[in-house]
Design a protein around this motif. Structure first.
Motif, PDB file in Angstrom:
ATOM      1  N   ALA A 253      89.624  26.056  71.884  1.00 59.76           N
ATOM      2  CA  ALA A 253      90.771  26.703  71.248  1.00 59.76           C
ATOM      3  C   ALA A 253      91.117  27.960  72.027  1.00 59.76           C
ATOM      4  O   ALA A 253      90.237  28.779  72.332  1.00 59.76           O
ATOM      5  N   LYS A 255      92.567  30.645  71.136  1.00 62.41           N
ATOM      6  CA  LYS A 255      92.319  31.892  70.403  1.00 62.41           C
ATOM      7  C   LYS A 255      90.844  32.295  70.422  1.00 62.41           C
ATOM      8  O   LYS A 255      90.515  33.467  70.185  1.00 62.41           O
ATOM      9  N   ASP A 256      89.965  31.349  70.729  1.00 65.56           N
ATOM     10  CA  ASP A 256      88.532  31.636  70.736  1.00 65.56           C
ATOM     11  C   ASP A 256      88.015  32.096  72.092  1.00 65.56           C
ATOM     12  O   ASP A 256      86.884  32.574  72.202  1.00 65.56           O
ATOM     13  N   TYR A 281      94.468  23.787  76.351  1.00 66.54           N
ATOM     14  CA  TYR A 281      93.545  23.756  75.214  1.00 66.54           C
ATOM     15  C   TYR A 281      94.000  22.666  74.257  1.00 66.54           C
ATOM     16  O   TYR A 281      95.187  22.342  74.187  1.00 66.54           O
ATOM     17  N   GLU A 282      93.069  22.168  73.477  1.00 68.98           N
ATOM     18  CA  GLU A 282      93.391  21.038  72.610  1.00 68.98           C
ATOM     19  C   GLU A 282      94.097  21.436  71.321  1.00 68.98           C
ATOM     20  O   GLU A 282      94.521  20.562  70.549  1.00 68.98           O
ATOM     21  N   ASP A 283      94.263  22.743  71.082  1.00 68.51           N
ATOM     22  CA  ASP A 283      94.857  23.163  69.806  1.00 68.51           C
ATOM     23  C   ASP A 283      96.244  23.786  69.942  1.00 68.51           C
ATOM     24  O   ASP A 283      96.777  24.336  68.983  1.00 68.51           O
ATOM     25  N   ASP A 287      97.939  25.055  66.394  1.00 62.35           N
ATOM     26  CA  ASP A 287      97.489  26.376  65.959  1.00 62.35           C
ATOM     27  C   ASP A 287      98.450  27.450  66.474  1.00 62.35           C
ATOM     28  O   ASP A 287      98.647  27.608  67.676  1.00 62.35           O
ATOM     29  N   SER A 290      96.819  30.306  68.806  1.00 66.21           N
ATOM     30  CA  SER A 290      96.529  29.820  70.153  1.00 66.21           C
ATOM     31  C   SER A 290      97.808  29.582  70.943  1.00 66.21           C
ATOM     32  O   SER A 290      97.900  29.913  72.126  1.00 66.21           O
TER      33      SER A 290
END
Length: 530
Positions: A253, A255-256, A281-283, A287, A290
């Protein structure tokens, strides 16, 4: 009805979908015929001949997979093929499989009426010739009905008017003042070649789009050999994947991640092609936090390319998530916006108020123009279908049925319209996928359906209202779990009172394929057969 030619199946359109549908039906032993408005095969790639036109899906992926012999014979020259090469490819396919003998060209289907007593479709054309057919398949294309904006006073304009989807190469733009409306995919592609020839190019823009570098290049022999070795496995992965592409999102993610790691990954993906940044990223499509990181990165990249702060402000997308409108690829677009002979007009700030004989009035200025180019897109997914007066059971009009939003069971069939199939229709992955993958899946499912009907002695098949309603509720529910509905885009259909209906299925090509196969295996659950 004497004098009407009769077939098992009439297919409307001779693009990617119509050609493969014809081949598949002939292979299954059906008498099929294609009716095509153009003078040749190609569909979208026949009509869209504007300078700079090319596909934004990698060439190797944007091609048929049904014939290994065809794959071995054809050699793409570039990572992203231009319109002439794609058209040549489709002409090659038509000749290789001897398809043209079963295609009537220069003929537009104007109406189709279901005769319930005869269990046949009567298909009428603008040439006065007609057909009778047990089945009618609409391979009309999702992006094939051009839209031209209604602008005040355009009848006053004395110069040439072009649309990217109906290009007239006889119009000379060398050294002329050109006005371009639209900065979607076609507008982004046509801007650089227009600016190179025009004395002045004025770009009228309503909503700026995110565009990433295409990073186009010739396909060298080593790259070609490597792709050939892995092609079967990658084709199958695309069929079962989310968007039907070879590449898949990288895990994690946005954002992480730390800012440094995020920046590094975005930079790695920036030059990876049309979907590259979205695969960082996969999100990113689900999201908001993100996605905001990726969108801000893209905005910074755009600003680095353009010197004029006012142009940067106007051309930079704001107010919607990255990827929620069609992600565009560009070859020199932002550098072209930076040129001194290119002006950029935001029509939200400066609305068009009228046309002079050779110019355009806005609330603030008069802009000279000898040629007007509309790159204003299409009545997506449904426009070419609604252009035909289609009447089903009890004379029901498909146009009227879709006036309160396009709907179809699986994007394939509509209640009250027996034996009518739509290839990549509303409610299927369609334009939110590698459309050639989605086309092949629909063609193969329809061919299987007709073969099963013939084997069981069934004459008709019709989607039920309950199945269609449940499916479209599912399409809506899945869309709401993503960021796609956050943007005002052509992914939405409109109701007669202005409400938006999200058209594509975003649950993934693989899950969609599995659902269609499961429905067929369950004796075509959700359909009435008779």
């Amino acid at each position: 009805m004497s004098g009407l030619r009769q077939f098992d199946v009439i297919v409307v359109g001779a693009g990617f979908a119509g050609l493969y549908m014809l081949h598949k039906l002939r292979e299954a032993g059906f008498q099929a015929h294609v009716v095509e408005a153009g003078s040749g095969v190609g569909g979208t790639w026949y009509w869209n001949r504007y300078p700079g036109a090319r596909c934004d899906v990698p060439s190797i992926e944007y091609s048929y997979s049904f014939s290994s012999e065809l794959e071995n014979e054809w050699r793409w020259s570039e990572r992203y093929a231009a319109q002439p090469e794609i058209l040549t490819y489709l002409e090659y396919v038509a000749d290789r499989f001897d398809l043209k003998k079963d295609i009537t060209f220069d003929t537009k289907v104007t109406a189709a009426v279901w005769d319930d007593a005869m269990k046949l479709w009567r298909v009428d054309t603008d040439q006065g010739n007609g057909y009778l057919s047990q089945h009618l398949i609409l391979a009309t294309g999702a992006l094939s009905a051009p839209k031209t904006p209604e602008l005040p006073g355009i009848e006053n304009f004395k110069g040439a008017i072009l649309h990217t989807a109906k290009w007239d190469a006889r119009v000379d733009i060398e050294g002329k003042a050109v006005a371009l409306f639209g900065t979607g995919s076609s507008g982004i592609q046509v801007t650089p070649p227009l600016a190179q020839k025009a004395s002045q190019l004025t770009v009228f823009q309503r909503t700026p789009n995110f565009a990433v570098p295409a990073n186009n290049r010739p396909l060298n022999e080593d790259e070609w050999r490597q792709s050939r070795a892995t092609l079967p496995a990658r084709r199958e992965a695309a069929r079962q994947g989310f968007l039907g592409f070879f590449d898949v999102p990288r895990p994690g993610a946005a954002k992480d991640d730390t800012p440094d790691k995020r920046e590094q990954r975005f930079n790695e993906q920036w030059n990876a092609g049309t979907a590259g940044l979205l695969l960082a990223y996969e999100d990113l499509l689900v999201d908001e936090e993100s996605n905001a990181h990726a969108a801000e990165f893209a905005r910074r990249k755009i600003a680095e390319t353009i010197d004029d702060p006012d142009k940067v402000r106007k051309i930079t997308p704001q107010g919607y998530p990255l990827g929620s409108r069609r992600m565009c690829s560009e070859i020199g677009f932002y550098e072209t916006i930076n040129r001194t002979n290119v002006a950029l007009v935001d029509v939200r700030e400066e609305p068009v108020t009228g046309f002079s004989a050779y110019g355009i009035w806005t609330t603030d200025h008069h802009y000279s123009a000898e040629v007007v180019v509309f790159a204003t897109g299409f009545d997506a997914c449904v426009g070419a279908i609604k252009a035909i007066d289609i009447r089903g059971l009890e004379g029901k009009s498909l146009r009227e049925e879709w006036a309160d939003g396009p709907h179809a069971y699986l994007g394939l069939a509509v209640p009250a319209f027996p034996n009518l199939f739509t290839i990549t229709g509303p409610g299927s992955p369609s334009v939110l996928s590698n459309v050639v993958v989605s086309i092949e899946q629909h063609v193969e499912w329809i061919a299987r359906c007709l073969t099963d009907m013939r084997a069981s002695g069934k004459a008709t098949i019709e989607a039920t209202e309950e199945a269609e309603r449940d499916w479209m509720d599912h399409v809506h529910e899945i869309a709401q779990q993503t960021l796609f509905p956050r943007a005002d885009s052509w992914y939405h259909g409109r109701t007669r009172d202005g409400r938006k209906v999200f058209m594509p299925y975003v649950g993934g090509c693989g899950p969609y394929r599995a659902t269609c196969d499961e429905i067929a295996a369950a004796d075509y659950r959700g359909f009435n057969l008779g």
